[in-house]
Write an enzyme that holds these catalytic residues in place. Structure first.
Site, PDB file in Angstrom:
ATOM      1  N   LYS A   1       0.835  -1.193   0.000  1.00 23.01           N
ATOM      2  CA  LYS A   1       0.000   0.000   0.000  1.00 23.01           C
ATOM      3  C   LYS A   1       0.875   1.251   0.000  1.00 23.01           C
ATOM      4  CE  LYS A   1      -3.744  -2.220  -0.241  1.00 23.01           C
ATOM      5  NZ  LYS A   1      -4.542  -2.151  -1.475  1.00 23.01           N
TER       6      LYS A   1
ATOM      7  N   LYS B   1     -13.381  -7.314  -8.537  1.00 23.45           N
ATOM      8  CA  LYS B   1     -13.991  -7.352  -7.209  1.00 23.45           C
ATOM      9  C   LYS B   1     -15.457  -7.760  -7.353  1.00 23.45           C
ATOM     10  CE  LYS B   1     -11.137  -4.104  -4.553  1.00 23.45           C
ATOM     11  NZ  LYS B   1      -9.923  -4.090  -5.377  1.00 23.45           N
TER      12      LYS B   1
END
Length: 366
Positions: free
Chosen positions: A165, A265
């Site tokens: 991240k 997703k």
């Protein structure tokens, strides 16, 4: 078979590591998940789950799931849950947009279809490829040394794919990428996921500064156009995520050569029915995929596992096991990580049995 009712539960999923942090200073400590059961006149019940990554990641939020189900649920009573394409058209007619609201219902109906057929969902989604499949580990945003140590620890547990991240200060992000790559071995894959956090000029700085590093660049900027501009000035393989929300974006991205990999997703597409359609299109177009969801517990992890395990191995870039990130189990029979890999259940349907004592009292039913 007809739907006779829906029941909705709310459950908190605390994180094992205490917090999950990504670009823009965003973080979550407890995930707010919604579990849905779909009851039928055949005495069978299907189960689904949807869990947005907080309210500031995608245009989805936990309370919105439950508010949308209040609108959607009563009008699904009497529908055939096994006619999945027809049911999805019906949901789209009842509630315009808001695909994440529909995701848990669609997953529950796939669970029902598998129970009726006596087959695991992955068999119905196209068939099982191999014995298992590899997972990635998302590495929460921390100082470079802490992220490198976290990656080394998860590598020792069997992971070989790491989603770092970034999306913060470009100079620190450059250090993060280099520090983590230094602890990896040949064959490991590193993804620098900015989660839309860089401006275009910041992204250009980072990709130039790490040109000599073996790393994938994921969703550096907010818009498709900005990401495409970075892609065209980037030597690294490129992943798109947040902007991929439908078939149209997959077709456009392929035509523009905008990416090498996309993240599918499940809840962003509205459930397994449409996620499967996107998956199959990507296979036809030759696009690699990460099969996942925004977040979730045991039921979401089971749904991910069935879609991932039925994806041709050559096109499955990686997948994830969200139930290993949280402290609360909500279902028995959910797939469990083994040495950085996962396998879908061989039991009919999703292969899970919800823990009703954990789910508690319903928050709504019809």
């Amino acid at each position: 078979m007809r739907i006779t009712g829906l029941t909705v539960y709310q459950v908190d999923l605390p994180l094992r590591e205490g917090a999950y942090k990504w670009s823009g200073g965003k973080s979550v400590t407890v995930f707010d998940s919604t579990v849905v059961s779909v009851q039928t006149d055949a005495g069978l019940t299907g189960w689904g789950e949807v869990c947005p990554l907080g309210p500031a990641y995608l245009p989805a939020y936990a309370a919105g799931v439950r508010a949308g189900l209040v609108e959607l649920g009563p009008q699904l009573v009497g529908e055939n849950p096994l006619e999945l394409a027809k049911l999805n058209r019906r949901m789209d007619a009842i509630l315009k947009g808001h695909p994440y609201v529909k995701s848990a219902v669609d997953i529950a109906c796939w669970d029902l279809l598998g129970q009726v057929a006596g087959l695991p969902v992955c068999s119905l989604l196209g068939g099982r490829y191999g014995e298992d499949f590899g997972l990635y580990r998302a590495i929460s945003q921390e100082p470079p040394e802490a992220m490198a140590a976290s990656v080394a620890g998860y590598r020792a547990q069997g992971y070989h794919r790491f989603q770092l991240k970034v999306g913060g200060d470009p100079d620190v992000d450059i250090e993060r990428i280099r520090a983590v790559r230094a602890v990896l071995q040949p064959g490991d894959r590193l993804i620098a996921d900015a989660n839309t956090g860089w401006t275009q000029h910041e992204a250009q700085r980072v990709v130039r500064a790490v040109r000599d590093v073996d790393v994938y660049i994921e969703q550096p900027c907010l818009t498709y156009e900005e990401c495409l501009a970075v892609r065209r000035n980037c030597d690294h393989p490129f992943v798109l995520d947040e902007v991929v929300d439908g078939i149209d974006m997959l077709v456009r991205g392929k035509a523009d050569l905008a990416m090498d990999v996309v993240n599918i997703k499940i809840s962003k597409f509205g459930g397994l029915t449409k996620a499967r359609q996107a998956r199959d299109l990507c296979v036809s177009l030759g696009i690699g995929m990460t099969i996942e969801d925004s977040w979730g517990g045991d039921i979401v992890t089971a749904a991910i596992a069935h879609l991932a395990h039925s994806t041709p191995t050559d096109f499955l870039f990686t997948s994830t096991d969200f139930n290993s990130y949280v402290t609360q189990s909500i279902a028995e029979g959910a797939p469990q990580r083994q040495n950085g890999r996962l396998a879908a259940s061989t039991a009919p349907g999703l292969g899970i049995t919800p823990r009703l004592d954990v789910l508690g009292q319903p928050v709504w039913s019809c």
